[in-house]
Scaffold this motif. Structure first.
Motif, PDB file in Angstrom:
ATOM      1  N   PHE A 194       0.851  -1.202   0.000  1.00 14.25           N
ATOM      2  CA  PHE A 194       0.000   0.000   0.000  1.00 14.25           C
ATOM      3  C   PHE A 194       0.882   1.245   0.000  1.00 14.25           C
ATOM      4  N   SER A 195       0.537   2.176  -0.886  1.00  8.31           N
ATOM      5  CA  SER A 195       1.294   3.423  -0.983  1.00  8.31           C
ATOM      6  C   SER A 195       0.347   4.587  -0.742  1.00  8.31           C
ATOM      7  N   PRO A 196       0.433   5.262   0.432  1.00 10.76           N
ATOM      8  CA  PRO A 196      -0.522   6.337   0.722  1.00 10.76           C
ATOM      9  C   PRO A 196      -0.231   7.586  -0.116  1.00 10.76           C
ATOM     10  N   ALA A 197      -1.238   8.477  -0.194  1.00 14.52           N
ATOM     11  CA  ALA A 197      -1.133   9.651  -1.075  1.00 14.52           C
ATOM     12  C   ALA A 197      -0.513  10.850  -0.352  1.00 14.52           C
ATOM     13  N   GLY A 198       0.501  10.609   0.472  1.00 14.63           N
ATOM     14  CA  GLY A 198       1.140  11.707   1.207  1.00 14.63           C
ATOM     15  C   GLY A 198       1.988  12.581   0.302  1.00 14.63           C
ATOM     16  N   ASN A 199       1.947  13.888   0.575  1.00 14.03           N
ATOM     17  CA  ASN A 199       2.881  14.813  -0.082  1.00 14.03           C
ATOM     18  C   ASN A 199       3.161  15.952   0.876  1.00 14.03           C
ATOM     19  N   VAL A 200       4.054  16.856   0.518  1.00 17.75           N
ATOM     20  CA  VAL A 200       4.463  17.896   1.474  1.00 17.75           C
ATOM     21  C   VAL A 200       3.357  18.910   1.768  1.00 17.75           C
ATOM     22  N   PHE A 201       2.287  18.942   0.993  1.00 19.13           N
ATOM     23  CA  PHE A 201       1.207  19.904   1.225  1.00 19.13           C
ATOM     24  C   PHE A 201      -0.009  19.294   1.923  1.00 19.13           C
ATOM     25  N   ASN A 202       0.035  18.008   2.272  1.00 21.08           N
ATOM     26  CA  ASN A 202      -1.096  17.455   3.027  1.00 21.08           C
ATOM     27  C   ASN A 202      -0.584  16.759   4.279  1.00 21.08           C
ATOM     28  N   ASN A 203      -1.508  16.300   5.085  1.00 21.75           N
ATOM     29  CA  ASN A 203      -1.119  15.669   6.351  1.00 21.75           C
ATOM     30  C   ASN A 203      -1.172  14.148   6.263  1.00 21.75           C
ATOM     31  N   VAL A 204      -1.171  13.663   5.050  1.00 21.46           N
ATOM     32  CA  VAL A 204      -1.253  12.208   4.878  1.00 21.46           C
ATOM     33  C   VAL A 204       0.158  11.615   5.003  1.00 21.46           C
ATOM     34  N   SER A 205       0.229  10.475   5.662  1.00 16.85           N
ATOM     35  CA  SER A 205       1.534   9.820   5.840  1.00 16.85           C
ATOM     36  C   SER A 205       2.154   9.462   4.485  1.00 16.85           C
ATOM     37  N   CYS A 206       3.471   9.546   4.433  1.00 12.64           N
ATOM     38  CA  CYS A 206       4.177   9.134   3.206  1.00 12.64           C
ATOM     39  C   CYS A 206       4.709   7.710   3.356  1.00 12.64           C
ATOM     40  N   GLU A 207       4.432   7.098   4.508  1.00 15.24           N
ATOM     41  CA  GLU A 207       5.041   5.794   4.792  1.00 15.24           C
ATOM     42  C   GLU A 207       4.313   4.656   4.078  1.00 15.24           C
ATOM     43  N   ALA A 208       4.995   4.028   3.154  1.00 12.80           N
ATOM     44  CA  ALA A 208       4.392   2.923   2.411  1.00 12.80           C
ATOM     45  C   ALA A 208       4.456   1.650   3.254  1.00 12.80           C
ATOM     46  N   ASP A 209       3.544   0.733   3.021  1.00 13.00           N
ATOM     47  CA  ASP A 209       3.545  -0.559   3.709  1.00 13.00           C
ATOM     48  C   ASP A 209       3.780  -1.632   2.646  1.00 13.00           C
ATOM     49  N   ARG A 210       4.964  -2.215   2.649  1.00  9.00           N
ATOM     50  CA  ARG A 210       5.342  -3.155   1.581  1.00  9.00           C
ATOM     51  C   ARG A 210       4.689  -4.527   1.711  1.00  9.00           C
ATOM     52  N   SER A 211       4.353  -4.923   2.925  1.00 11.64           N
ATOM     53  CA  SER A 211       4.115  -6.352   3.145  1.00 11.64           C
ATOM     54  C   SER A 211       2.784  -6.867   2.583  1.00 11.64           C
ATOM     55  N   MET A 212       2.763  -8.184   2.432  1.00 13.61           N
ATOM     56  CA  MET A 212       1.585  -8.863   1.905  1.00 13.61           C
ATOM     57  C   MET A 212       0.630  -9.164   3.054  1.00 13.61           C
ATOM     58  N   LYS A 213      -0.660  -8.930   2.817  1.00 12.49           N
ATOM     59  CA  LYS A 213      -1.662  -9.205   3.850  1.00 12.49           C
ATOM     60  C   LYS A 213      -2.773 -10.045   3.238  1.00 12.49           C
ATOM     61  N   MET A 214      -3.128 -11.121   3.918  1.00 16.46           N
ATOM     62  CA  MET A 214      -4.074 -12.039   3.291  1.00 16.46           C
ATOM     63  C   MET A 214      -5.102 -12.551   4.299  1.00 16.46           C
ATOM     64  N   ASP A 215      -6.350 -12.569   3.873  1.00 23.17           N
ATOM     65  CA  ASP A 215      -7.393 -13.260   4.636  1.00 23.17           C
ATOM     66  C   ASP A 215      -7.446 -14.672   4.052  1.00 23.17           C
ATOM     67  N   GLY A 216      -6.688 -15.568   4.673  1.00 32.03           N
ATOM     68  CA  GLY A 216      -6.491 -16.914   4.119  1.00 32.03           C
ATOM     69  C   GLY A 216      -7.791 -17.656   3.848  1.00 32.03           C
ATOM     70  N   LYS A 217      -8.725 -17.558   4.788  1.00 29.50           N
ATOM     71  CA  LYS A 217      -9.994 -18.306   4.621  1.00 29.50           C
ATOM     72  C   LYS A 217     -10.801 -17.754   3.444  1.00 29.50           C
ATOM     73  N   ALA A 218     -10.812 -16.412   3.315  1.00 25.74           N
ATOM     74  CA  ALA A 218     -11.578 -15.798   2.215  1.00 25.74           C
ATOM     75  C   ALA A 218     -10.985 -16.230   0.871  1.00 25.74           C
ATOM     76  N   ILE A 219      -9.656 -16.285   0.797  1.00 27.63           N
ATOM     77  CA  ILE A 219      -9.015 -16.683  -0.463  1.00 27.63           C
ATOM     78  C   ILE A 219      -9.271 -18.166  -0.747  1.00 27.63           C
ATOM     79  N   PHE A 220      -9.227 -18.959   0.297  1.00 29.50           N
ATOM     80  CA  PHE A 220      -9.491 -20.397   0.147  1.00 29.50           C
ATOM     81  C   PHE A 220     -10.903 -20.610  -0.416  1.00 29.50           C
ATOM     82  N   ASP A 221     -11.877 -19.900   0.168  1.00 30.51           N
ATOM     83  CA  ASP A 221     -13.271 -20.034  -0.300  1.00 30.51           C
ATOM     84  C   ASP A 221     -13.409 -19.556  -1.747  1.00 30.51           C
TER      85      ASP A 221
END
Ligand code: COA
Length: 324
Positions: A194-221
């Motif tokens: 996930f890459s947030p829409a942060g820039n120097v003119f807003n208060n949104v974080s610029c910190e990206a989250d690289r990792s994979m996140k999965m709802d295993g049961k939902a994907i299995f179904d």
């Protein structure tokens, strides 16, 4: 009318092998749990090779086996969700590495169904007469995105690349029929980077989250419901019956998913090729890695009628009827 046939395959996986026991030294898990839930025994992890390096290795093998002059390659499509860069595309990096100066090159991102989507696009270009050939490669270095604190996810994935050379033919062979689809309404079931829409003119974080996140049961179904439906639709569209199919090459996510698909389709499990024990889930590389292994072992022969079927994040899925 033109068809596109698979005339060569190739693969490239990192040399480094990480077994379930190796993982259990850094993650609270064990070989028995991983094998019983997924069929995975080991996976290949990068020692520094990136997605473009593995894709280049696969492309070089395809070129060597087919004898095609790199200057005659007209299209390069790389399916990946773990590219070296957001831009340039991995396909452009591969183009330069193999010296395919006359090719058009771009990436497609459809996660674990990416190879199916890439094949589908290339098939259209060839069927319309725009290009005579195309190299399609699935390549992933998923190890760089794994969260080793999330034991339900990190044990399932691996790195690798594989692909095919698709060539124009006037014979009725190669890709005969396809069924692909997407369900963006369930997009959050499997995310990465996930890459947030942060820039120097807003208060949104610029910190990206690289990792994979999965709802295993939902994907299995999702997988156990959507793949049988997709394959049934494919058979209906093409007027074929399950007993005409020699092999099914499913996305190598999980042997339990494949067993359920085989039961639902009433097709014997031994028609479903599996090699996730060796590679884990390599996302867009998994179907061509399995295909390449089958070709190398002489399992697929001239005339073999196969179904490729993939599913993954997006959510996305795709099935194809392919005659060799
Ligand atoms: N090692 C040991 N135990 C683990 C574990 C691991 N690596 N991961 C989870 N567990 C534990 C859980 O914490 C849970 O323990 P608890 O009962 O004490 O809470 C238990 O095992 C069961 O967890 P659960 O999540 O219910 O397991 P599951 O049987 O649903 O299997 C998956 C989990 C992820 C293997 C399964 O949901 C799956 O295969 N999903 C599809 C994933 C997939 O293929 N994704 C890619 C699609 S492209």
């Amino acid at each position: 009318m033109y068809f596109s046939k698979i005339s060569a395959t190739g693969s490239c996986a990192p040399d480094k092998i990480v077994t379930n026991d190796d993982l259990s030294k850094i993650v609270d898990t064990n070989d028995e749990w991983i094998v019983s839930r997924s069929g995975i025994k080991r996976r290949h992890f990068s020692s520094g090779e990136n997605a473009s390096d593995l894709a280049t290795g696969a492309a070089e093998e395809i070129i060597k086996r087919s004898g095609i002059d790199p200057l005659d390659i007209e299209l390069i499509i790389v399916a990946t969700v773990s590219a070296d860069y957001t831009t340039p595309s991995t396909a452009c990096l591969v183009q330069a590495n193999i010296g395919a100066a006359n090719a058009v090159a771009f990436d497609v991102g459809a996660a674990c169904a990416g190879f199916m989507f890439g094949l589908s696009v290339a098939d259209k270009y060839i069927k319309c007469g725009v290009y005579k050939n195309a190299i399609i490669i699935g390549t992933e270095v998923l190890s760089k995105y794994l969260d080793f604190n999330d034991r339900g996810t990190c044990v399932l994935f691996g790195d690798g690349a594989a692909g095919v050379l698709l060539e124009r033919t006037e014979e009725q062979e190669g890709i005969l029929c396809e069924e692909i689809g997407s369900d963006g309404f369930k997009a959050m079931a499997l995310t990465k980077g996930f890459s947030p829409a942060g820039n120097v003119f807003n208060n949104v974080s610029c910190e990206a989250d690289r990792s994979m996140k999965m709802d295993g049961k939902a994907i299995f179904d999702f997988a156990t419901r959507s793949v049988p439906v997709s394959v049934k639709k494919l058979l209906e569209k093409s007027g074929r019956f399950t007993d005409e199919i020699d092999f099914v090459i499913p996305h190598q996510a999980n042997s339990r998913i494949v067993e359920i698909i085989s039961r639902k389709l009433k097709m014997p499990l031994d028609k479903f090729y599996m090699n996730m024990d060796e590679y884990g889930n390599t996302s867009s590389a998994s179907i061509p890695l399995a295909l390449n292994e089958m070709v190398e072992k002489g399992i697929i022969k001239k005339g073999s009628l196969c179904i490729f079927t993939g599913f993954g994040a997006g959510l996305t899925w795709g099935s194809m009827l392919v005659k060799f």
